[in-house]
Scaffold this motif. Sequence first.
Motif, PDB file in Angstrom:
ATOM      1  N   MET A 149      39.939  49.676  65.250  1.00  0.00           N
ATOM      2  CA  MET A 149      39.297  50.847  64.035  1.00  0.00           C
ATOM      3  C   MET A 149      38.182  51.597  65.801  1.00  0.00           C
ATOM      4  O   MET A 149      37.892  52.657  65.026  1.00  0.00           O
ATOM      5  N   VAL A 150      37.783  51.474  66.987  1.00  0.00           N
ATOM      6  CA  VAL A 150      37.108  52.010  67.697  1.00  0.00           C
ATOM      7  C   VAL A 150      37.533  52.935  68.238  1.00  0.00           C
ATOM      8  O   VAL A 150      37.350  54.069  68.442  1.00  0.00           O
ATOM      9  N   CYS A 151      38.903  52.755  67.756  1.00  0.00           N
ATOM     10  CA  CYS A 151      40.572  53.873  68.650  1.00  0.00           C
ATOM     11  C   CYS A 151      40.089  54.542  67.674  1.00  0.00           C
ATOM     12  O   CYS A 151      40.341  55.972  68.236  1.00  0.00           O
ATOM     13  N   ASN A 152      40.176  54.554  66.260  1.00  0.00           N
ATOM     14  CA  ASN A 152      39.951  55.651  65.174  1.00  0.00           C
ATOM     15  C   ASN A 152      38.320  56.380  65.044  1.00  0.00           C
ATOM     16  O   ASN A 152      39.001  57.355  65.279  1.00  0.00           O
ATOM     17  N   LEU A 309      40.289  47.601  57.667  1.00  0.00           N
ATOM     18  CA  LEU A 309      40.397  48.498  58.473  1.00  0.00           C
ATOM     19  C   LEU A 309      40.084  50.067  57.514  1.00  0.00           C
ATOM     20  O   LEU A 309      40.653  50.505  56.858  1.00  0.00           O
ATOM     21  N   TYR A 310      39.016  50.497  58.245  1.00  0.00           N
ATOM     22  CA  TYR A 310      38.487  52.247  58.089  1.00  0.00           C
ATOM     23  C   TYR A 310      39.013  53.675  59.084  1.00  0.00           C
ATOM     24  O   TYR A 310      38.546  53.166  59.778  1.00  0.00           O
ATOM     25  N   PRO A 311      39.264  54.107  57.605  1.00  0.00           N
ATOM     26  CA  PRO A 311      39.809  55.406  58.649  1.00  0.00           C
ATOM     27  C   PRO A 311      38.049  56.502  58.761  1.00  0.00           C
ATOM     28  O   PRO A 311      37.476  56.282  58.331  1.00  0.00           O
ATOM     29  N   VAL A 312      38.644  57.323  60.481  1.00  0.00           N
ATOM     30  CA  VAL A 312      37.499  57.703  60.398  1.00  0.00           C
ATOM     31  C   VAL A 312      37.331  59.388  60.582  1.00  0.00           C
ATOM     32  O   VAL A 312      37.817  59.569  61.430  1.00  0.00           O
TER      33      VAL A 312
END
Length: 482
Positions: A149-152, A309-312
Amino acid sequence: MRQKLINKTEPQENNNLLRSSLAKNTITEEAISLQSLLFDSKISKEDWTEGLKYHSKTLTNLLLNNQIDQFNTYLQSQFGKEISQISHALTDLDYLPILQDLLQTAILIEHSTIPPYLTALYSIKDGTNVLASQIIRSVAVEEMLHMIMVCNVMNAVNIQPSVNQPQNYPTYPMKLPMNVDFFVGLETFSINSIATFIAIESPTNPLVKAPIFKHLSDSSILLSRKTLRENNFWTLENMKNFMMQNAHTIGEYYDVVFFYITVFQIIAYYKEHGTLPQNFVELNKGGIFIGDPAKQIRPEQYYGSGGKLYPVEALEGVILVFQEIKGQGEGADDSIFDIDASQFEEGVELAHFFRFKEVFHEHFYVGGDYRPFIDENGMMPVTTPPVGKPLPVDWSAAYPMKPNPKIADYQSNPSLLEQGKEFNITYKKLLDAIQAAVEGNAEELPKSIMYMYALKEQAIGLMSQPLDSQYNAGPTFEFPSN
């Protein structure tokens, strides 16, 4: 529902209410406006220090606790005047290197926890410590989720994340890249390793709600009482120095990163519109969020269990990601529980810190009587031990692995040397699969499942073999050498 830290009020009352909601004696009553903090190059060191304390905590608490109406009121009260003095050093500053540094460090923090957790997990002998194994495994999987998620977030602001290069590898033993005084290493499952995991996941706030099934009153916001050690004149670089001196937990680190992201979004809005944003809707989209949506890892593409998991694609996505990461690590709503009450022991899921405390104290939290530990507001110290039903632990049922082994330790044993190298190659392949996914090839992500199974088998193969008269061998999680 996340707790409401600040009640609704009329805009003209907002400043006093916001200040009174913070812990006493941690900020001045006359903190400068956010507008002055960001755009006035002539403010004094004292004003900058107090303003940064106040606004970083206020802004972060409002947005990460879903207080959007209150945030709008706060923003209007802070950006209500025409800008008279602009720091061009701020508006012209390239935000990409700063966010790349902060977010890559966040990836390193998450990555640094995964090998220690997996090492402890793999060292537990098959058929023993089933409950403890489930707890450690659940946390390790969620740390992988956090890293993705940090990568997102990085992809959302058009910064390419990196997880598989030598500079992205943690080297053990190590300190987490925050203001902490303990070391993290690769150790067998033991009281000592679990105590280290507890330190890693320490909550920001010293008090939590007692684990009972009803909503208790809100607690006041607690600020760090560390003071500024050095700063001659404020710049964003000095701001980072100041903020990092006050980041003693992973949750506090993410607060620093979130404040930076929001500040850069405010600046981007000003550069585009010539005015300052007055509400969250104006601030949410556009600005620094110019990344390719095709590079986002989405829930249906993620293989892991536990957590969401959340997309950003906008600021609201960053809020969801940081809420999930902080909630899973240290607890949400000032409680011992994770953000989402998915199935775990007794039908609820605890934050990482409290899951590890259950193993350490060999008892579950849920079902315990915490009345002796609770204050008049229904809060208890995070140091309170779990006193629910027993969680049996056999501390002797683990391989006696050498702490922090290195490939160099196996030079005199060709078999161990080859096995150690093969393990590191497999771990690199797992990271390669994640790297490919965050570069826009999400179909590569499921390959990491295969590598996870292979890692366990290879790790046990190492741990079950003597290295010397005292220790067995173990996985090293080093970057593969040619």
